[in-house]
Design a protein around this motif. Structure first.
Motif, mmCIF file in Angstrom:
data_model
loop_
_atom_site.group_PDB
_atom_site.id
_atom_site.type_symbol
_atom_site.label_atom_id
_atom_site.label_comp_id
_atom_site.label_asym_id
_atom_site.label_seq_id
_atom_site.Cartn_x
_atom_site.Cartn_y
_atom_site.Cartn_z
ATOM 1 N N GLY A 33 19.963 34.662 4.269
ATOM 2 C CA GLY A 33 21.388 34.367 4.360
ATOM 3 C C GLY A 33 22.045 35.464 5.317
ATOM 4 N N ALA A 34 21.839 36.754 5.078
ATOM 5 C CA ALA A 34 22.452 37.601 5.682
ATOM 6 C C ALA A 34 22.200 37.684 7.150
ATOM 7 C CB ALA A 34 22.205 39.064 5.189
ATOM 8 N N GLU A 35 20.837 37.260 7.362
ATOM 9 C CA GLU A 35 20.642 37.177 9.036
ATOM 10 C C GLU A 35 21.442 36.157 9.562
ATOM 11 O OE1 GLU A 35 16.991 36.696 12.004
ATOM 12 O OE2 GLU A 35 16.617 36.416 9.899
ATOM 13 N N LEU A 36 21.797 35.008 8.871
ATOM 14 C CA LEU A 36 22.308 33.653 9.411
ATOM 15 C C LEU A 36 23.946 34.099 9.518
ATOM 16 C CD1 LEU A 36 20.501 30.733 7.739
ATOM 17 C CD2 LEU A 36 20.323 31.489 10.179
ATOM 18 N N ALA A 37 24.328 34.765 8.531
ATOM 19 C CA ALA A 37 25.567 35.102 8.570
ATOM 20 C C ALA A 37 26.147 36.162 9.755
ATOM 21 C CB ALA A 37 26.048 36.078 7.230
ATOM 22 N N LEU A 38 25.054 37.112 9.898
ATOM 23 C CA LEU A 38 25.389 37.913 11.050
ATOM 24 C C LEU A 38 25.354 37.119 12.206
ATOM 25 C CD1 LEU A 38 25.922 40.964 11.776
ATOM 26 C CD2 LEU A 38 23.223 41.063 12.009
ATOM 27 N N LEU A 39 24.367 35.946 12.494
ATOM 28 C CA LEU A 39 24.541 35.115 13.807
ATOM 29 C C LEU A 39 25.582 34.377 13.938
ATOM 30 C CD1 LEU A 39 20.867 33.750 13.771
ATOM 31 C CD2 LEU A 39 22.008 35.103 15.612
ATOM 32 N N PHE A 40 26.293 34.197 12.660
ATOM 33 C CA PHE A 40 27.551 33.397 12.684
ATOM 34 C C PHE A 40 28.773 34.043 13.159
ATOM 35 C CE2 PHE A 40 31.604 32.592 10.495
ATOM 36 C CZ PHE A 40 31.678 31.319 10.747
ATOM 37 N N VAL A 41 28.617 35.378 13.229
ATOM 38 C CA VAL A 41 29.794 36.502 13.520
ATOM 39 C C VAL A 41 29.507 36.620 14.928
ATOM 40 C CG1 VAL A 41 30.767 38.567 13.443
ATOM 41 C CG2 VAL A 41 30.278 37.472 11.248
ATOM 42 N N GLU A 42 28.185 36.698 15.252
ATOM 43 C CA GLU A 42 27.727 36.908 16.587
ATOM 44 C C GLU A 42 28.257 35.595 17.437
ATOM 45 O OE1 GLU A 42 23.752 37.848 16.862
ATOM 46 O OE2 GLU A 42 24.051 39.922 16.023
ATOM 47 N N THR A 43 28.174 34.657 16.983
ATOM 48 C CA THR A 43 28.736 33.276 17.811
ATOM 49 C C THR A 43 30.189 33.168 17.736
ATOM 50 O OG1 THR A 43 26.594 32.153 16.635
ATOM 51 C CG2 THR A 43 28.126 30.780 17.761
ATOM 52 N N LEU A 44 30.849 33.761 16.874
ATOM 53 C CA LEU A 44 32.323 33.847 16.804
ATOM 54 C C LEU A 44 32.799 34.520 18.126
ATOM 55 C CD1 LEU A 44 33.400 34.405 13.202
ATOM 56 C CD2 LEU A 44 33.662 32.309 14.426
ATOM 57 N N GLY A 45 32.012 35.603 18.302
ATOM 58 C CA GLY A 45 32.278 36.488 19.499
ATOM 59 C C GLY A 45 31.897 35.893 21.005
#
Length: 324
Positions: free
Chosen positions: A74-86
């Motif tokens: 979950g944390a890995e996907l959460a981090l990818l979510f933020v990277e995609t926001l950028g």
């Protein structure tokens, strides 16, 4: 080339189709398999610049994996979510903040026993500590990245105050060994000194002797380093009020006396008094070497007093000699 990209964009199904399919895989218990699919499928949408749909997929994946207790996934996907926001240059606003909050709220909150070493089963305790550290580090990586994104796409230069508060509270409540320095760093960049005061009063009630006044002093000085005298005063007043109402002992030490006098001094344009306080309370300030550096920063911010030349007298001699 443009034609090929349009074709690729058209070939991708609506994000919801993939979200429904991947949710089934997670619910069947195939967490790792689902994880790889979330990453690869969302990457296709990113490549096609369909960022909104990539974000929907990653958001759904992070939330469902965390709900199932799969913190690392979950944390890995959460981090990818933020990277995609950028990557998508998605602006920071109430809507995107709410999406980040909804992921954060899925991180498990499992407070450890208040007195760790009273637990009989040491093997179980060791496992609980290891799991707690993984939870904290996963959440920390996610929110730290979200704070960085927020600072670049619409929040203040130090990042979203709300995200700082969320991270500070999670670190404090979930860490097996609380790092009050890290907790303080994020609270002072937040927007809720009353909540910070509640956390510090809670800390006063369970910390080791000698840690209480250091924690309060560190908090006040951190606010002042940011030029935030208002919240430093609110914090101090609220700590005293809450300590009294909860019957927690407010520390009566020379360091606390220094902080009280310091806050009074900062209300006036009185550099000589500021310097006198530092000299008179030097033994107390020496208890944490970083305090001297923080006070140098405060002197510069409030009074325009420049730091001393680190070369000291040797530097002065070179200046007197002039250019060779």
């Amino acid at each position: 080339m443009m034609s090929r990209q349009r074709t690729r964009r058209a070939e991708l199904p609506p994000a919801q189709d993939n979200i429904d399919k991947l949710e089934k895989v997670v619910n069947e218990g195939n967490y790792y398999g689902a994880q790889q699919m979330y990453k690869s499928i969302s990457a296709r949408y990113v490549s096609a610049e369909r960022y909104s749909e990539a974000l929907d997929i990653l958001h759904s994946g992070a939330c469902i994996q965390l709900t199932q207790g799969q913190v690392i996934c979950g944390a890995e996907l959460a981090l990818l979510f933020v990277e995609t926001l950028g990557k998508g240059k998605i602006p920071y606003d109430d809507e995107t903040l709410d999406l980040v909050k909804r992921i954060f709220e899925k991180f498990p909150q499992v407070p450890l026993p208040p007195h760790l070493w009273d637990v009989d089963d040491m093997q179980q305790l060791s496992e609980e500590i290891r799991t707690a550290k993984a939870r904290v580090e996963g959440c920390y990586s996610f929110l730290k990245a979200a704070i960085k994104w927020s600072s670049e796409f619409g929040a203040s230069s130090t990042g979203s105050p709300e995200l700082h508060i969320m991270l500070a509270e999670y670190i404090y409540s979930e860490s097996p060994e609380v790092d009050m320095g890290r907790v303080t760093y994020h609270f002072v960049r937040g927007n809720d000194p009353n909540k910070f005061a509640s956390t510090l009063v809670n800390f006063l009630g369970k910390c080791y002797p000698g840690e209480d006044d250091l924690a309060i002093a560190r908090a006040v000085l951190r606010y002042l380093c940011l030029g935030n005298l208002k919240d430093a005063n609110i914090l101090m007043g609220e700590i005293k009020k809450q300590a009294e109402s909860t019957e927690v002992q407010f520390p009566q030490t020379d360091l606390m006396q220094f902080i009280i006098f310091l806050l009074q001094t900062m209300e006036r344009n009185a550099p000589p008094l500021f310097n006198m306080l530092r000299a008179n309370f030097k033994p107390s300030i020496d208890r944490e070497p970083a305090f001297h550096e923080m006070l140098d920063d405060i002197a510069g911010k409030f009074y325009g007093i420049q730091r001393r030349d680190p070369m000291g007298m040797i530097g002065d001699m070179f200046k007197m000699m002039g250019p060779m």
